[in-house]
Design a protein around this motif. Sequence first.
Motif, PDB file in Angstrom:
ATOM      1  N   GLN A 289      -3.535  -1.103  -1.178  1.00  0.00           N
ATOM      2  CA  GLN A 289      -4.373  -0.187  -0.404  1.00  0.00           C
ATOM      3  C   GLN A 289      -3.819   1.233  -0.493  1.00  0.00           C
ATOM      4  OE1 GLN A 289      -4.189  -0.485   3.986  1.00  0.00           O
ATOM      5  NE2 GLN A 289      -6.397  -0.146   4.022  1.00  0.00           N
TER       6      GLN A 289
ATOM      7  N   ILE B 287       2.984  -9.624   2.747  1.00  0.00           N
ATOM      8  CA  ILE B 287       3.042  -8.159   2.677  1.00  0.00           C
ATOM      9  C   ILE B 287       4.471  -7.661   2.482  1.00  0.00           C
ATOM     10  CG2 ILE B 287       2.438  -6.003   3.859  1.00  0.00           C
ATOM     11  CD1 ILE B 287       0.572  -7.705   5.680  1.00  0.00           C
ATOM     12  N   PRO B 288       4.826  -7.190   1.278  1.00  0.00           N
ATOM     13  CA  PRO B 288       6.107  -6.507   1.131  1.00  0.00           C
ATOM     14  C   PRO B 288       5.925  -5.054   1.571  1.00  0.00           C
ATOM     15  CG  PRO B 288       5.240  -7.332  -0.991  1.00  0.00           C
ATOM     16  CD  PRO B 288       4.125  -7.326  -0.016  1.00  0.00           C
TER      17      PRO B 288
ATOM     18  N   TYR C  54       2.095  -1.977  12.395  1.00  0.00           N
ATOM     19  CA  TYR C  54       0.725  -2.312  11.997  1.00  0.00           C
ATOM     20  C   TYR C  54       0.529  -3.820  11.913  1.00  0.00           C
ATOM     21  CZ  TYR C  54      -0.225   2.499  10.503  1.00  0.00           C
ATOM     22  OH  TYR C  54      -0.434   3.843  10.468  1.00  0.00           O
ATOM     23  N   PHE C  55       1.579  -4.471  11.397  1.00  0.00           N
ATOM     24  CA  PHE C  55       1.388  -5.885  11.112  1.00  0.00           C
ATOM     25  C   PHE C  55       1.753  -6.771  12.302  1.00  0.00           C
ATOM     26  CE2 PHE C  55       1.890  -3.690   6.978  1.00  0.00           C
ATOM     27  CZ  PHE C  55       0.539  -3.755   6.649  1.00  0.00           C
TER      28      PHE C  55
ATOM     29  N   GLY D 298       0.384   5.570   1.434  1.00  0.00           N
ATOM     30  CA  GLY D 298      -0.379   6.683   1.984  1.00  0.00           C
ATOM     31  C   GLY D 298      -0.232   7.869   1.046  1.00  0.00           C
TER      32      GLY D 298
ATOM     33  N   GLY E  11       0.799  -1.217   0.000  1.00  0.00           N
ATOM     34  CA  GLY E  11       0.000   0.000   0.000  1.00  0.00           C
ATOM     35  C   GLY E  11       0.823   1.254   0.000  1.00  0.00           C
TER      36      GLY E  11
HETATM   37  N1  TRP Z   1       0.561   3.409   5.886  1.00  0.00           N
HETATM   38  C1  TRP Z   1       1.274   3.292   4.643  1.00  0.00           C
HETATM   39  C2  TRP Z   1       1.909   4.622   4.293  1.00  0.00           C
HETATM   40  O1  TRP Z   1       1.671   5.631   4.885  1.00  0.00           O
HETATM   41  C3  TRP Z   1       0.378   2.822   3.518  1.00  0.00           C
HETATM   42  C4  TRP Z   1       0.024   1.361   3.579  1.00  0.00           C
HETATM   43  C5  TRP Z   1      -1.237   0.836   3.785  1.00  0.00           C
HETATM   44  C6  TRP Z   1       0.882   0.242   3.395  1.00  0.00           C
HETATM   45  N2  TRP Z   1      -1.218  -0.494   3.754  1.00  0.00           N
HETATM   46  C7  TRP Z   1       0.068  -0.912   3.517  1.00  0.00           C
HETATM   47  C8  TRP Z   1       2.246   0.108   3.140  1.00  0.00           C
HETATM   48  C9  TRP Z   1       0.617  -2.207   3.387  1.00  0.00           C
HETATM   49  C10 TRP Z   1       2.787  -1.169   3.010  1.00  0.00           C
HETATM   50  C11 TRP Z   1       1.970  -2.320   3.148  1.00  0.00           C
HETATM   51  O2  TRP Z   1       2.693   4.680   3.372  1.00  0.00           O
END
Ligand code: TRP
Length: 472
Positions: free
Chosen positions: A196, A309-310, A318-319, A165, A163
């Motif tokens: 995402q 998840i890379p 978070y993870f 941001g 993902g």
């Molecule tokens: N929070 C991340 C950012 O600010 C964005 C993100 C959401 C993300 N889901 C992720 C990054 C999963 C890596 C994997 O950049």
Amino acid sequence: RWNIPERVTLTPMELYEKLSAQGDKVRTLKTEKAPKPDIDAAVQLLVKLKLEYKTATGQDYKAGCPPSDGPTLQDNGPSVTEGEDLVNPWNVTTTSAKGVDYDKLIVRFGSSKIDQELVDRIERVSGQKPHRFLRRGIFFSHRDMHQVLDAYESKKSFYLYTGRGPSSEAMHVGHLIPFIFTKWLQDVFDVPLVIQLTDDEKYLWKDLSVEECHRYAVENAKDIIACGFDINKTFIFSDLDYMGSSPGFYRNVVKIQKHVTFNQVKGIFGFTDSDCIGKISFPAIQAAPSFSTSFPQIFNGRKDVQCLIPCAIDQDPYFRMTRDVAPRIGYPKPALLHSTFFPALQGAQSKMSASDPNSSIFLTDTPKQIKNKINKHAFSGGKDTIEEHRKYGGDPDVDVSFMYLTFFLEDDEQLDKIRQDYTSGVLLTGELKKRLIDTLQPMISAHQQRRKLVTDEMVQQFMTSRPLDFNY
Ligand code: TRP
């Protein structure tokens, strides 16, 4: 209850409160970009208080976990002790010119090193030469990657999740690292990918309107698509759009929310009582795509497809939270591949900032801008004069141009030769910079060409909830 020496005047709770206040102060100074000596002084006091706290309680201070609390999630996120690097989703600081000490981070975060054995195994299982990010330790840490490969070998599929941001329209080369690598993983393993775009997160954290964040999400999607993802195998989504339209996704968000306490997110992310409740609940939204039931249109309701998840290592908090929750809500834990940070042109001490145009190479830079930025701003490990450089050689380990080449120059032998010649003094800083300029200019131009070919309809299609080319 605690082994408190007699002459200590503050109780653990009082010490704890003093520490929380000091932590808040450091954060405020940092966000207000206060003068460095002020920040350093505040950090020093923080470190001193932490030591006192540890002496008084026998425990490490954890933000959000007062001394009377029971056990919380194992985490080493926001708190730092002296000499340690600070790494969390909002802050990355280190005092070493070589950058963050990643081996120490593996120990602190409790992840595993991507060692030669794992790289070899990825090569065997995928039948492809490992990506240069793997060969060179840029993706350096993992959780449960062996398990993913075990499953893959016995014909059990997995899916990829990454993902971004979208905090501005401007993306720089560092932002591409996870996407370049994810594209390679998608190609060699032939698996579904979900991306995402956390426009909701950026709205909550930055001074931007909801509509601006959403617009940045769509703009950033174009740069992501330009990395070459397969439209039949990739779903890109904006949280602001998808969250409200997908019952599967929102059900998972509330399940996660029910299983994480305020104390836990305080401990993991350093939230305080004055953070808005949107931030406090956001981690559940970044966690949700780790579960295949968040995408029933892709996985046909199956809840057991494992996620890989890379991401850059700063996203790990978070993870860690996600992996803690997963078994309690009946899902497999996501596996992870962590990358190091892409250094700012000014040096490896900190992450780049999208708001400082000179801190990195942007995807919109012209060949001339690329050349000027590298020549003017790329921190050099070379010596001050040619004579000295020839005599003593340069230091590639602190040289940003060399670091960038390790990210982008594909040829291992050439890279090795550059390292040797720079170290011995045969290669001068200007020549090293030229190598980098010659590598980046065509790479960025090619990206710009591909981005031009991304039409609004394509973006629309990538971002539409739909089945992908897989049968579940
Ligand atoms: N929070 C991340 C950012 O600010 C964005 C993100 C959401 C993300 N889901 C992720 C990054 C999963 C890596 C994997 O950049």
